[in-house]
Design an enzyme around this catalytic site. Structure first.
Site, PDB file in Angstrom:
ATOM      1  N   GLY A   8       0.824  -1.209   0.000  1.00 64.04           N
ATOM      2  CA  GLY A   8       0.000   0.000   0.000  1.00 64.04           C
ATOM      3  C   GLY A   8       0.857   1.258   0.000  1.00 64.04           C
ATOM      4  N   HIS A  38       4.446   2.123  -8.028  1.00 67.31           N
ATOM      5  CA  HIS A  38       3.423   1.063  -8.037  1.00 67.31           C
ATOM      6  C   HIS A  38       2.528   1.204  -9.270  1.00 67.31           C
ATOM      7  CE1 HIS A  38       4.135   1.627  -3.519  1.00 67.31           C
ATOM      8  NE2 HIS A  38       4.563   0.406  -3.760  1.00 67.31           N
ATOM      9  N   VAL A  55      11.004   3.654 -10.926  1.00 61.10           N
ATOM     10  CA  VAL A  55      10.486   4.995 -11.215  1.00 61.10           C
ATOM     11  C   VAL A  55      11.127   5.973 -10.223  1.00 61.10           C
ATOM     12  CG1 VAL A  55       8.423   6.441 -11.308  1.00 61.10           C
ATOM     13  CG2 VAL A  55       8.328   4.068 -12.093  1.00 61.10           C
ATOM     14  N   LEU A 112      11.393   6.451  -6.071  1.00 62.98           N
ATOM     15  CA  LEU A 112      10.152   6.547  -5.301  1.00 62.98           C
ATOM     16  C   LEU A 112      10.075   5.386  -4.321  1.00 62.98           C
ATOM     17  CD1 LEU A 112       7.436   7.572  -7.924  1.00 62.98           C
ATOM     18  CD2 LEU A 112       8.832   8.999  -6.451  1.00 62.98           C
ATOM     19  N   GLN A 172       7.595  -9.880   7.553  1.00 61.76           N
ATOM     20  CA  GLN A 172       8.856  -9.409   6.979  1.00 61.76           C
ATOM     21  C   GLN A 172       9.425  -8.211   7.729  1.00 61.76           C
ATOM     22  OE1 GLN A 172       6.804  -8.680   3.175  1.00 61.76           O
ATOM     23  NE2 GLN A 172       7.960  -6.775   3.043  1.00 61.76           N
ATOM     24  N   SER A 194       7.594   4.230  -0.610  1.00 62.12           N
ATOM     25  CA  SER A 194       6.577   4.605   0.395  1.00 62.12           C
ATOM     26  C   SER A 194       7.246   5.198   1.627  1.00 62.12           C
ATOM     27  CB  SER A 194       5.755   3.384   0.796  1.00 62.12           C
ATOM     28  OG  SER A 194       5.185   2.786  -0.344  1.00 62.12           O
ATOM     29  N   ARG A 195       8.510   4.816   1.866  1.00 60.23           N
ATOM     30  CA  ARG A 195       9.208   5.301   3.063  1.00 60.23           C
ATOM     31  C   ARG A 195       9.784   6.704   2.868  1.00 60.23           C
ATOM     32  NH1 ARG A 195      10.561  -0.513   3.758  1.00 60.23           N
ATOM     33  NH2 ARG A 195       9.711  -1.148   5.770  1.00 60.23           N
ATOM     34  N   ASP A 243      13.496  -3.137  -5.791  1.00 62.27           N
ATOM     35  CA  ASP A 243      13.847  -4.144  -4.789  1.00 62.27           C
ATOM     36  C   ASP A 243      14.511  -5.307  -5.544  1.00 62.27           C
ATOM     37  OD1 ASP A 243      12.449  -3.020  -2.244  1.00 62.27           O
ATOM     38  OD2 ASP A 243      11.002  -2.803  -3.862  1.00 62.27           O
ATOM     39  N   GLU A 277      12.186  -3.445 -10.052  1.00 62.29           N
ATOM     40  CA  GLU A 277      13.644  -3.590  -9.940  1.00 62.29           C
ATOM     41  C   GLU A 277      14.182  -2.792  -8.761  1.00 62.29           C
ATOM     42  OE1 GLU A 277      15.449  -2.537 -13.659  1.00 62.29           O
ATOM     43  OE2 GLU A 277      14.650  -4.307 -14.677  1.00 62.29           O
TER      44      GLU A 277
HETATM   45  P1  AMP Z   1       6.225  -2.121  -1.683  1.00 60.31           P
HETATM   46  O1  AMP Z   1       4.805  -1.716  -1.518  1.00 60.31           O
HETATM   47  O2  AMP Z   1       7.196  -1.048  -1.375  1.00 60.31           O
HETATM   48  O3  AMP Z   1       6.528  -3.444  -1.022  1.00 60.31           O
HETATM   49  O4  AMP Z   1       6.427  -2.384  -3.236  1.00 60.31           O
HETATM   50  C1  AMP Z   1       5.530  -3.144  -3.984  1.00 60.31           C
HETATM   51  C2  AMP Z   1       6.117  -3.372  -5.352  1.00 60.31           C
HETATM   52  O5  AMP Z   1       6.351  -2.101  -5.987  1.00 60.31           O
HETATM   53  C3  AMP Z   1       7.456  -4.092  -5.330  1.00 60.31           C
HETATM   54  O6  AMP Z   1       7.518  -4.992  -6.442  1.00 60.31           O
HETATM   55  C4  AMP Z   1       8.445  -2.966  -5.487  1.00 60.31           C
HETATM   56  O7  AMP Z   1       9.679  -3.362  -6.050  1.00 60.31           O
HETATM   57  C5  AMP Z   1       7.695  -2.043  -6.415  1.00 60.31           C
HETATM   58  N1  AMP Z   1       8.216  -0.672  -6.319  1.00 60.31           N
HETATM   59  C6  AMP Z   1       8.396   0.068  -5.195  1.00 60.31           C
HETATM   60  N2  AMP Z   1       8.953   1.271  -5.496  1.00 60.31           N
HETATM   61  C7  AMP Z   1       9.128   1.289  -6.849  1.00 60.31           C
HETATM   62  C8  AMP Z   1       9.665   2.246  -7.774  1.00 60.31           C
HETATM   63  N3  AMP Z   1      10.145   3.420  -7.362  1.00 60.31           N
HETATM   64  N4  AMP Z   1       9.695   1.921  -9.082  1.00 60.31           N
HETATM   65  C9  AMP Z   1       9.220   0.716  -9.513  1.00 60.31           C
HETATM   66  N5  AMP Z   1       8.696  -0.219  -8.687  1.00 60.31           N
HETATM   67  C10 AMP Z   1       8.655   0.059  -7.374  1.00 60.31           C
END
Ligand code: AMP
Length: 278
Positions: A30, A36, A176, A184, A60, A186-187, A150, A148
């Site tokens: 989220g 995302h 992105v 980008l 996690q 969420s943190r 992560d 990518e």
């Molecule tokens: P998260 O909600 O942060 O666990 O991320 C969910 C998915 O979005 C994971 O596959 C992340 O690698 C991807 N994601 C997070 N930030 C980015 C970003 N800046 N660019 C592309 N994908 C992202």
């Protein structure tokens, strides 16, 4: 059209039963942002139905990590999902995902799960791979999109799919970034304005490394990246490594990956980039 919101396994199963053709899934915690949204767009282009999962996975997070304060912005997430053409949002509670409590059986990520992020966050990839496997089963997706951003996570998910014969295609999506280079995350909302300035050191280091890689070897690449990171007083480096694309030792020439993690203020940030060593 607004997506269907499924809170329970039964609601997800009912929505899934209506789907025909290719089902794509994007798994998130989220607090959605344009990164995302890019995954959702990639899924929308390819799949007949797009499922978004929103779940802050307690498995996690370490005991001293940010599970409780992790941003939860469900209304905004629904807006982004609607704009991206998501069909179903699966947003379960921890009790719905883990009805018998914390699972005794977890996916073992193997040696690559112990390095880099795994070294700093013990148990992290066991938690990630376990929830990814569960969500693949629950959504019965044909294709799953991961960022990518992560990179180690993406690598381990591909390895899990190969080693455990999972019937799903994994697609990686490029990171992105903000116009100034910050990846980008969420943190990022935890960052003060001076932290945000310091955080730019990560992407700057990757760019500097990539620039030097085109002319120098692995050592010069790492040295150029390290110089950028040393100039930033607010950033405490965790690791800076150069690997091959599968996270093994780097080649003398050819495609490689540069990965960095640092604590900026109280926030741990990661970033990585492809580099071509000449
Ligand atoms: P998260 O909600 O942060 O666990 O991320 C969910 C998915 O979005 C994971 O596959 C992340 O690698 C991807 N994601 C997070 N930030 C980015 C970003 N800046 N660019 C592309 N994908 C992202």
């Amino acid at each position: 059209m607004s997506p269907v919101v499924a809170r329970s396994r039964a609601e997800l199963a009912a929505a899934r039963a209506e789907m025909k053709g290719v089902v794509g899934v994007v798994m998130t915690m989220g607090a959605l942002h344009s990164g995302h949204a890019s995954l959702l767009r990639a899924a929308r282009e390819r799949a007949d139905h797009v499922v978004l999962t929103v779940f802050v996975n307690p498995l996690q997070f370490g005991p001293n990590e940010d599970f409780d304060r992790y941003p939860r912005t469900f209304e905004g997430d629904v807006e982004i999902a609607t704009a991206a053409g998501v069909d179903v949002i699966f947003a379960p509670t921890p009790e719905e995902m883990y009805p018998s409590g914390e699972p005794a059986v977890r996916v073992d990520p193997g040696p690559v799960g112990e390095i880099l992020e795994g070294a700093s966050r013990p148990g992290f990839f066991h938690g990630v791979l376990t929830v990814v496997l569960k969500l693949l089963h629950l959504t019965r997706a044909d294709v799953a999109y991961f960022g990518e951003k992560d990179y180690q996570q993406l690598t381990l998910i591909r390895t899990m799919v190969r080693d455990l014969d999972l019937d799903v295609e994994i697609c990686g999506v490029p990171t992105v970034r903000e116009p100034d280079g910050l990846a980008l995350s969420s943190r990022n909302r935890y960052l003060s304005s001076s932290d945000r300035e310091s955080a730019l050191a990560l992407s700057r280091a990757l760019r500097a490394g990539a620039g030097v890689a085109a002319a120098g070897g692995p050592d010069a690449t790492l040295a150029a990246a390290r110089t950028e990171l040393e100039q930033i007083p607010g950033a405490e480096l965790d690791y800076l490594v150069l690997t091959d694309p599968d996270l093994r030792p780097p080649p003398e020439r050819g495609p490689a990956r540069l990965l960095v993690a640092a604590k900026v203020g109280t926030t741990r940030l990661i970033d990585n980039a492809p580099v071509e060593i000449h």
